[in-house]
Design a protein around this motif. Structure first.
Motif, PDB file in Angstrom:
ATOM      1  N   VAL B  43       0.846  -1.199   0.000  1.00 45.92           N
ATOM      2  CA  VAL B  43       0.000   0.000   0.000  1.00 45.92           C
ATOM      3  C   VAL B  43       0.883   1.252   0.000  1.00 45.92           C
ATOM      4  N   LEU B  44       1.933   1.205   0.833  1.00 48.46           N
ATOM      5  CA  LEU B  44       2.860   2.339   0.886  1.00 48.46           C
ATOM      6  C   LEU B  44       3.489   2.572  -0.486  1.00 48.46           C
ATOM      7  N   ASN B  45       3.931   1.473  -1.129  1.00 48.06           N
ATOM      8  CA  ASN B  45       4.602   1.615  -2.424  1.00 48.06           C
ATOM      9  C   ASN B  45       3.655   2.152  -3.502  1.00 48.06           C
ATOM     10  N   GLU B  46       2.397   1.696  -3.468  1.00 48.89           N
ATOM     11  CA  GLU B  46       1.427   2.223  -4.438  1.00 48.89           C
ATOM     12  C   GLU B  46       1.252   3.721  -4.242  1.00 48.89           C
ATOM     13  N   LYS B  47       1.219   4.113  -2.979  1.00 48.56           N
ATOM     14  CA  LYS B  47       1.083   5.536  -2.666  1.00 48.56           C
ATOM     15  C   LYS B  47       2.293   6.305  -3.201  1.00 48.56           C
ATOM     16  N   LEU B  48       3.494   5.721  -2.973  1.00 44.52           N
ATOM     17  CA  LEU B  48       4.724   6.387  -3.419  1.00 44.52           C
ATOM     18  C   LEU B  48       4.766   6.501  -4.938  1.00 44.52           C
ATOM     19  N   VAL B  49       4.332   5.409  -5.615  1.00 47.68           N
ATOM     20  CA  VAL B  49       4.340   5.420  -7.087  1.00 47.68           C
ATOM     21  C   VAL B  49       3.369   6.487  -7.601  1.00 47.68           C
ATOM     22  N   SER B  50       2.188   6.561  -6.967  1.00 47.86           N
ATOM     23  CA  SER B  50       1.199   7.547  -7.416  1.00 47.86           C
ATOM     24  C   SER B  50       1.692   8.977  -7.186  1.00 47.86           C
ATOM     25  N   GLU B  51       2.599   9.112  -6.202  1.00 44.38           N
ATOM     26  CA  GLU B  51       3.177  10.449  -5.965  1.00 44.38           C
ATOM     27  C   GLU B  51       4.440  10.657  -6.800  1.00 44.38           C
ATOM     28  N   ARG B  52       4.728   9.709  -7.703  1.00 45.10           N
ATOM     29  CA  ARG B  52       5.904   9.727  -8.565  1.00 45.10           C
ATOM     30  C   ARG B  52       7.207   9.714  -7.758  1.00 45.10           C
ATOM     31  N   LYS B  53       7.149   8.976  -6.638  1.00 39.08           N
ATOM     32  CA  LYS B  53       8.375   8.781  -5.842  1.00 39.08           C
ATOM     33  C   LYS B  53       8.834   7.336  -6.007  1.00 39.08           C
ATOM     34  N   GLU B  54      10.086   7.101  -5.637  1.00 38.81           N
ATOM     35  CA  GLU B  54      10.624   5.748  -5.784  1.00 38.81           C
ATOM     36  C   GLU B  54      10.070   4.829  -4.697  1.00 38.81           C
ATOM     37  N   PRO B  55       9.533   3.654  -5.076  1.00 33.81           N
ATOM     38  CA  PRO B  55       9.002   2.745  -4.048  1.00 33.81           C
ATOM     39  C   PRO B  55      10.115   2.150  -3.180  1.00 33.81           C
ATOM     40  N   VAL B  56       9.730   1.670  -1.998  1.00 29.03           N
ATOM     41  CA  VAL B  56      10.678   1.035  -1.075  1.00 29.03           C
ATOM     42  C   VAL B  56      10.994  -0.371  -1.572  1.00 29.03           C
ATOM     43  N   VAL B  57      12.289  -0.694  -1.644  1.00 30.53           N
ATOM     44  CA  VAL B  57      12.689  -2.032  -2.096  1.00 30.53           C
ATOM     45  C   VAL B  57      12.783  -2.965  -0.893  1.00 30.53           C
ATOM     46  N   PHE B  58      12.085  -4.102  -0.962  1.00 32.27           N
ATOM     47  CA  PHE B  58      12.207  -5.118   0.102  1.00 32.27           C
ATOM     48  C   PHE B  58      12.071  -6.501  -0.517  1.00 32.27           C
ATOM     49  N   ASP B  59      12.705  -7.482   0.131  1.00 39.15           N
ATOM     50  CA  ASP B  59      12.674  -8.866  -0.365  1.00 39.15           C
ATOM     51  C   ASP B  59      11.386  -9.560   0.047  1.00 39.15           C
ATOM     52  N   HIS B  60      10.828 -10.335  -0.846  1.00 43.69           N
ATOM     53  CA  HIS B  60       9.654 -11.147  -0.501  1.00 43.69           C
ATOM     54  C   HIS B  60       9.452 -12.126  -1.633  1.00 43.69           C
ATOM     55  N   ASP B  61       8.813 -13.254  -1.331  1.00 39.98           N
ATOM     56  CA  ASP B  61       8.531 -14.189  -2.415  1.00 39.98           C
ATOM     57  C   ASP B  61       7.268 -14.982  -2.141  1.00 39.98           C
ATOM     58  N   CYS B  62       7.328 -16.029  -1.354  1.00 35.51           N
ATOM     59  CA  CYS B  62       6.176 -16.927  -1.238  1.00 35.51           C
ATOM     60  C   CYS B  62       5.030 -16.322  -0.430  1.00 35.51           C
ATOM     61  N   ARG B  63       5.369 -15.471   0.496  1.00 35.73           N
ATOM     62  CA  ARG B  63       4.401 -14.833   1.400  1.00 35.73           C
ATOM     63  C   ARG B  63       3.568 -15.834   2.186  1.00 35.73           C
ATOM     64  N   GLU B  64       4.162 -17.001   2.455  1.00 37.05           N
ATOM     65  CA  GLU B  64       3.472 -17.936   3.350  1.00 37.05           C
ATOM     66  C   GLU B  64       4.458 -18.584   4.315  1.00 37.05           C
ATOM     67  N   GLY B  65       5.597 -17.921   4.528  1.00 33.66           N
ATOM     68  CA  GLY B  65       6.500 -18.339   5.593  1.00 33.66           C
ATOM     69  C   GLY B  65       7.369 -19.535   5.319  1.00 33.66           C
ATOM     70  N   ILE B  66       7.585 -19.895   4.040  1.00 35.42           N
ATOM     71  CA  ILE B  66       8.447 -21.049   3.804  1.00 35.42           C
ATOM     72  C   ILE B  66       9.674 -20.761   2.950  1.00 35.42           C
ATOM     73  N   CYS B  67       9.691 -19.629   2.251  1.00 32.33           N
ATOM     74  CA  CYS B  67      10.821 -19.430   1.335  1.00 32.33           C
ATOM     75  C   CYS B  67      12.013 -18.745   1.999  1.00 32.33           C
ATOM     76  N   GLY B  68      11.764 -17.977   3.042  1.00 29.22           N
ATOM     77  CA  GLY B  68      12.872 -17.315   3.741  1.00 29.22           C
ATOM     78  C   GLY B  68      13.365 -16.058   3.068  1.00 29.22           C
ATOM     79  N   MET B  69      12.586 -15.487   2.164  1.00 30.31           N
ATOM     80  CA  MET B  69      13.034 -14.278   1.475  1.00 30.31           C
ATOM     81  C   MET B  69      12.773 -13.001   2.279  1.00 30.31           C
ATOM     82  N   CYS B  70      11.598 -12.893   2.919  1.00 31.64           N
ATOM     83  CA  CYS B  70      11.297 -11.637   3.605  1.00 31.64           C
ATOM     84  C   CYS B  70      12.221 -11.484   4.812  1.00 31.64           C
ATOM     85  N   SER B  71      12.639 -10.260   5.054  1.00 28.40           N
ATOM     86  CA  SER B  71      13.759 -10.088   5.982  1.00 28.40           C
ATOM     87  C   SER B  71      13.750  -8.696   6.590  1.00 28.40           C
TER      88      SER B  71
END
Lengths: 219, 251
Positions: B43-71
């Protein structure tokens, strides 16, 4: 050499030196108890150890253990500080189950070293050192009575022992863990053992301080 | 009815590995408490994009707690204030209306920041490549039940194997040590007969690689196990120490 080059090797050295020092503390503390039970007995122990060859070998060995333990502590602390990276966390919260002592072993160690300097100046310098130099050593009992009758020395010794207690509550179980002598079943047991050993050592030392402080007050 | 909260976010922004980073503050209103932490960041990144600002970069992948990407290091805890979950499993209902939430990247010498909240965790891959495997010759696959394994050992190996290599242990450790990760990866194989054959070689190679990559020395504070999203046990580290010390004495 793996005792220096590998992280587990360095921990191994810390554990062995630390555990040996704990054994020495137990020996030293039980000797001190004699000062309460029988002052004559204590004088006899002081005389028996004195500057005899076995006491000197023991002292040299102890000095070596303390030296290695401290040098490794500083090396490990510097390496660990660097490993954390240049940017530090803005918010640091404590985690459940993480002992305060485990995060402050170096600071506690520094207090213990300062206390040790005080203690060596009070007792060792007037007993074994003068005997090595060929003079007549001071009486152990007299030194105990003199030192602990002063409230400020007694208070400083208690602070020192407090730091030692915290250091040992983490140190004892951590040494066993680093040597690999731990598993899920033994974890609570060795943590309990750690508290028992730390409390026992500190109580034995503190009882002498408190006893002779009270004796000083009554006299 | 859906509940919403207003929050203030303090997010670490850093243009690149060498750039100087700093915190940026963002105000987010009407965030559903049913949304996950990462959805809130979306939601934050969509807001930033709509304001023509650079979105926040963060790691994520499976979003169910098994891949170990979010950090993410949220309010002083890797994977946030809840226990035994990854960041993607953290929900906004854990926060209150008006909270200020500080989000930082993993900070460890061996995990350099790539951009914003994303860090380079290839150090863990390198440790695995150094010896975190069982060598097998190709050919017929033996029957799984041909080697009897005690249930206790199998369970313990499985618990160690639940490590997803997210790096929370090294991020939580005041010494920047990766011992819990290496211990879990050594244990999951050392406990089983198939892995025992190469146990000594494996532990020496993996620990050597860990030291070489600039991770710190373990001092048994236990912060790693307290923050581990998979609750990997601290006693695995004792096993690693045991395996390593025995291997070295045999040399």
């Amino acid at each position: 050499m793996w005792l220096f080059n590998s992280s587990v090797g360095r921990k191994f050295v810390m554990s062995i030196t630390g555990a040996s020092l704990v054994l020495f503390l137990l020996f030293h503390a039980s000797m001190n108890l004699v000062a309460i039970i029988s002052p004559e007995g204590y004088e006899w122990i002081c005389e028996m150890l004195g500057a005899n060859w076995y006491a000197l070998v023991g002292t040299a060995g102890l000095g070596f253990l303390v030296f290695v333990h401290i040098v490794y502590a500083f090396i490990l602390s510097i390496q660990n500080y660097r490993a954390r990276g240049t940017e530090r966390y803005a918010v640091v919260e404590r985690q459940d189950g993480v002992e305060w002592a485990s995060k402050n072993m170096l600071a506690l160690g520094l207090i213990i070293v300062l206390g040790l300097c005080m203690h060596l100046a009070h007792f060792w310098a007037k007993m074994q050192l003068v005997e090595i130099l060929g003079e007549e050593p001071a009486s152990g009992m007299e030194l105990i009575r003199m030192t602990f009758s002063k409230w400020y020395w007694a208070a400083l010794y208690m602070v020192w022992l407090g730091a030692l207690w915290f250091h040992l509550t983490h140190g004892v179980w951590s040494a066993l863990h680093s040597l690999g002598l731990n598993n899920n079943i033994w974890m609570p047991r060795i943590k309990c053992l750690s508290n028992i050993v730390a409390t026992l050592v500190v109580l034995m030392f503190a009882s002498v301080v408190v006893y002779y402080f009270c004796m000083g007050c009554c006299a | 009815m859906e509940k919403t909260i207003n929050i203030t976010l303090k997010v670490w922004r850093q243009a690149g590995p060498k750039a100087k980073g700093g915190f940026e503050t963002y105000q987010l209103d009407n965030i559903s408490t049913d949304s996950s932490f990462l959805e809130m960041l979306d939601v934050l990144n969509e807001k930033l994009v709509s304001e023509r600002k650079e979105p926040v970069v963060f790691d994520h992948d499976c979003r169910e707690g098994i891949c170990g990407m979010c950090s993410l290091y949220i309010n002083g805890h890797p994977h946030g204030p809840d226990s035994a979950i990854t960041t993607c499993q953290l929900h906004m209902r854990k926060f209150k209306n008006g909270d200020t939430i500080t989000v930082e990247p993993w900070r460890s010498n061996a995990f350099p920041v790539i951009k914003d909240l994303m860090v380079d965790r290839r150090a863990y891959d390198k440790i695995m490549q150094a010896g975190g495997f069982v060598s097998v010759n190709t050919g017929g696959v033996p029957d799984a039940n041909a080697i009897p394994i005690p249930k206790k050992d199998a369970d313990e190996a499985m618990d160690a194997a639940s490590c997803i290599g997210c790096g929370a242990c090294a991020a939580a450790c005041k010494n920047g040590s990766a011992m819990l990760f290496v211990a879990a990866k050594v244990s999951q194989l050392a406990l089983l007969p198939q892995g025992k054959v190469e146990a000594a070689r494996r532990v020496k190679a993996m620990l050597g690689k860990m030291d070489e990559l600039g991770f710190g020395n373990c001092t048994n504070t236990g912060a790693c196990a307290a923050e581990c999203p998979k609750s990997v046990s601290l006693s695995n580290i004792a096993r690693l120490n045991r395996e390593y010390i025995c291997a070295k004495f045999k040399d």
